[in-house]
Design an enzyme around this catalytic site. Sequence first.
Site, PDB file in Angstrom:
ATOM      1  N   ARG B 291      30.928  32.212  33.501  1.00  0.00           N
ATOM      2  CA  ARG B 291      32.144  32.052  32.701  1.00  0.00           C
ATOM      3  C   ARG B 291      32.323  30.597  32.309  1.00  0.00           C
ATOM      4  O   ARG B 291      32.092  29.693  33.114  1.00  0.00           O
ATOM      5  CB  ARG B 291      33.364  32.495  33.508  1.00  0.00           C
ATOM      6  N   ASP B 311      32.225  42.442  43.476  1.00  0.00           N
ATOM      7  CA  ASP B 311      32.950  43.462  42.724  1.00  0.00           C
ATOM      8  C   ASP B 311      32.805  44.844  43.328  1.00  0.00           C
ATOM      9  O   ASP B 311      31.772  45.158  43.902  1.00  0.00           O
ATOM     10  CB  ASP B 311      32.308  43.574  41.332  1.00  0.00           C
ATOM     11  N   HIS B 313      33.979  48.971  41.886  1.00  0.00           N
ATOM     12  CA  HIS B 313      34.741  49.847  41.009  1.00  0.00           C
ATOM     13  C   HIS B 313      34.892  51.177  41.713  1.00  0.00           C
ATOM     14  O   HIS B 313      33.900  51.763  42.149  1.00  0.00           O
ATOM     15  CB  HIS B 313      34.021  50.032  39.674  1.00  0.00           C
ATOM     16  N   LYS B 393      48.518  45.599  39.725  1.00  0.00           N
ATOM     17  CA  LYS B 393      47.568  45.126  40.747  1.00  0.00           C
ATOM     18  C   LYS B 393      48.250  44.608  41.991  1.00  0.00           C
ATOM     19  O   LYS B 393      49.434  44.278  41.974  1.00  0.00           O
ATOM     20  CB  LYS B 393      46.693  44.020  40.163  1.00  0.00           C
ATOM     21  N   HIS B 439      39.370  48.281  39.855  1.00  0.00           N
ATOM     22  CA  HIS B 439      38.463  47.167  40.148  1.00  0.00           C
ATOM     23  C   HIS B 439      38.933  46.526  41.436  1.00  0.00           C
ATOM     24  O   HIS B 439      40.133  46.425  41.660  1.00  0.00           O
ATOM     25  CB  HIS B 439      38.605  45.989  39.180  1.00  0.00           C
TER      26      HIS B 439
END
Lengths: 564, 564
Positions: B291, B311, B313, B393, B439
Amino acid sequence: MRHSASHVMAEAVLSIFPEAKFGIGPSIENGFYYDFDLPRSLTPDDLPVIEQKMGEIIKADLPFIHKELTKEEARQLFASQPYKLELIDEIPDDKVGIYEQGAFVDLCRGPHVNTTREIKAFKLTNIAGAYWRGNERFPMLQRIYGTAFNNQKELDEHLAIIEEAKRRDHRKLGKELNLFTTSDEIGSGLIIYLPKAGRIRAIIEEFWRQEHFANGYEILYTPHIGLSKLWETSGHLDFYQENMYSPIDIEGQDYYLKPMNCPFHMLAYKSQLRSYRDLPLRWAELGTVYRYERSGVLLGLMRTRGITQDDAHIICTPEQMNDEISEVLRFSLHIWHVFGFQKYKVYLSTHPEKSIGTEQMWSDAQDALRKVIDENKLEYEVDEGGGAFYGPKIDLKIEDALGREWQMTTIQFDFNLPERFDMVYTGADGKEHRPYMVHRVLLGSWERFFGLLLEHYGGAFPVWLAPVQVKVIPVADRHLDYARKLETEFKSRGVRVEVDDRSERMNLKIRQAQLEKIPYMLVVGDKEAADNSVSVRCRSGEQMPAQPFTSFLETISADIANKV
Amino acid sequence: MRHSASHVMAEAVLSIFPEAKFGIGPSIENGFYYDFDLPRSLTPDDLPVIEQKMGEIIKADLPFIHKELTKEEARQLFASQPYKLELIDEIPDDKVGIYEQGAFVDLCRGPHVNTTREIKAFKLTNIAGAYWRGNERFPMLQRIYGTAFNNQKELDEHLAIIEEAKRRDHRKLGKELNLFTTSDEIGSGLIIYLPKAGRIRAIIEEFWRQEHFANGYEILYTPHIGLSKLWETSGHLDFYQENMYSPIDIEGQDYYLKPMNCPFHMLAYKSQLRSYRDLPLRWAELGTVYRYERSGVLLGLMRTRGITQDDAHIICTPEQMNDEISEVLRFSLHIWHVFGFQKYKVYLSTHPEKSIGTEQMWSDAQDALRKVIDENKLEYEVDEGGGAFYGPKIDLKIEDALGREWQMTTIQFDFNLPERFDMVYTGADGKEHRPYMVHRVLLGSWERFFGLLLEHYGGAFPVWLAPVQVKVIPVADRHLDYARKLETEFKSRGVRVEVDDRSERMNLKIRQAQLEKIPYMLVVGDKEAADNSVSVRCRSGEQMPAQPFTSFLETISADIANKV
């Protein structure tokens, strides 16, 4: 004989398609092909027809007749064959050779068998498209592949291997077993490993790491991009740029996706002062590199654009070199044995004409490589002058279950990068010295290695690698409790287990587990639940004797511990 | 009071530099700062001088006087202060507030304490450069940081924590312990993990994988680049492009370094037809994403351009959502506990004005999050409307050994990607349904987590993580055999051991092992070699009782097994 078979095939094709234009028709390993420009596309149904014609030609026992023509004569003879005319133009001599049998004549240096009857056993195997001269700007021709042997038995054995190779094709198995996927949205040559392959990869990578730690290696992690400066120092932008991707601009500076891990390891070396006491350093990394390959040559896992190399760099003093090379070779063979590969061939590539490094370095390095091969009593072939400009190397070709050879492990001296990065260590004499460096890939790349494993095992991974090791199949719903109890016990012992709790027929469940190539299926019903036993079926179809659950748990735990 | 202290500091600076121009001087967490444009660069030696002046001003007990002026009057008052004039221009009202104490007057909304004497205990902590308005196109000002407390004790405690934080700075420790390095040749924000950090990372990643497997997760591996098409489908090129790097051209198509792993997981989902029987899917990946961050904001491991996210999912049916969220939270806290973090704060961010997804989805998702927090009896703060446009979230802020909070874990609903990728599953009703997706990052990123770990432990990693767990130090050369014997036994038990076989004085060896923060040092001499015992010194300096070697081996094996 195979080359002669290609001429016979060409004659057969000509008899069916009189307007056919001919490309080239060489012999290849185990077979032959010929490229044709035809008025329509061939289908597999055409092959038996061509084979029959070929049979007739062979039976007719036609002689292969060699003639020499002037170029002008040849041009007239091949006036209606544009591809042959192109080839004639490129022949430097004024004389060109032709071979003739029956109704067919070909531009050809030979040699050939005497008569068509000497072609003993043949088979046409498949049809493919092939650009004229392999160049996508030229017309696409139709290539027919065939194979020929001295007798029917050899041919049958060969065809059986081809059939088996098709059944084991990693792309086919990868799909059937839900192991990996690719996508037009991601781009060519880039692989997504799905959960089952992810499990296998995690197991193998951890095995790889533990083996490396146990053998005195340390592990680095390095970035996937680096500034142009780095690739200038390493020489990649000079000598390797055609394999690298276009740069990424960050705040006005060019960054490149790494095509190799080496330069990062060189900088890690240079992050501290090094003394002879610190050597040897053995640094390994499972680093994903990206290399340009034309989309036309990409092939499943075997040729990809993202390549996870199991690199290592061994940096040592000249005195340590022999032992280090010996260890690398021993370690490599050990790892291949664990994965069930027992046969390999060794190739030694030596000093080419154009090279860097002193004579002394080359002879030391080559002696070290040769000595290590000898000590291990390995046969090897020498590729004289076949080393890279920066150092000699040993390559290992690994033989798989079908007898096919795969170039995987490379142990390669590098006299170049230590110079370019000005790597030094302080010797016992207090002076600066240049270390020796050896690159090594052992498995080669994760992608290719996984493809090889898949084909070698035909998808039936050994127990220690199988994503699911045991499938428990309750005979009826009332046996589900017992199945769950087994599941819990397996899990507590680290065994990967699944219970098939669907309301399907038992036979269907067994068949599906077999298709998934799960090593063990435990069918549990009244009897098993009553006496805490299991009825075990192997994926081969073999039935093991009924046994107490605890006894089976010992069996499978031993399988896993012994990596079988 | 801290804001008032910044005014006092400004008055002190003005008394030393009458030509000083003033930027802004707010209070911040635990302190304050003021930005100055001064005729010369400040040095740390200036701080005591300014502190002394401040002490005089405080002692003088000057009142803070509030006034309101018209903009015109203010412009005249601050005629020689260009930065203040800029600020005045931006005030929408015609009236502007000022505060005056002694010789100093500032454009300020207040509030302030009554008189300077109410500033009880203060300290100026450091000097830094800061662009006016944080923008590198504007002039660089000099910022002085200070802190102020209600009494000397609180101030001393705070200063002690700052000192300790400096000692534990991960950049300092990373260098001292040879853990990681960066290089101008590679580029900013890209980290090379050296062998010791590579070892710790390998241990933690394997622990992470095994914990994930044990908790029903599967692991994917996906590429680092993907075609523009993919990022168009995912929406990243529309909404996230400023964080992405410039494209790589491959055969005329644009590929981007991945800034997130998600889109690859979506394609993995879509590689097969999915039924409700396949759900929930819990897919995790240790994927390195890239990034864009401005080079000015990069900071050691805490803010990098290469980010290895842990990560996951979770793709499930609406009915499974509650249980799944509950499990994610429980699992996250479990992992944090293993690494020695016991305190955390929970934040819930809810439905913003602009959003996608139905009211039902939002309220279901928020209820699930809230319920899970309640079930776990956790206190939490709500950030009303603070969710992303694609879902609500939970964030976890983790408190480290110095009481500092770190935003690490995020559990985030996503109503967006399942839509964009048209993800479906076949329900028990035989119809197509859209799954819910969550996520999660647990550790956050490997880079930042490792930085946090380093600072939390101050480099003294617990035994299970320490790259070297035991250093064996022979008293004299004649004890080397015994030391080697211990080494062999440790290694066979998987204990990471080093023998210091140098001909150096024992005290030097002990001191060096302590600097390397190795948990245990075994000093072995005649007595130990004679009765197979060890004399054990901890890195804290504490001496353990002399004991049989076997007894120590049990101790350290238990440490490792218990992850302490």
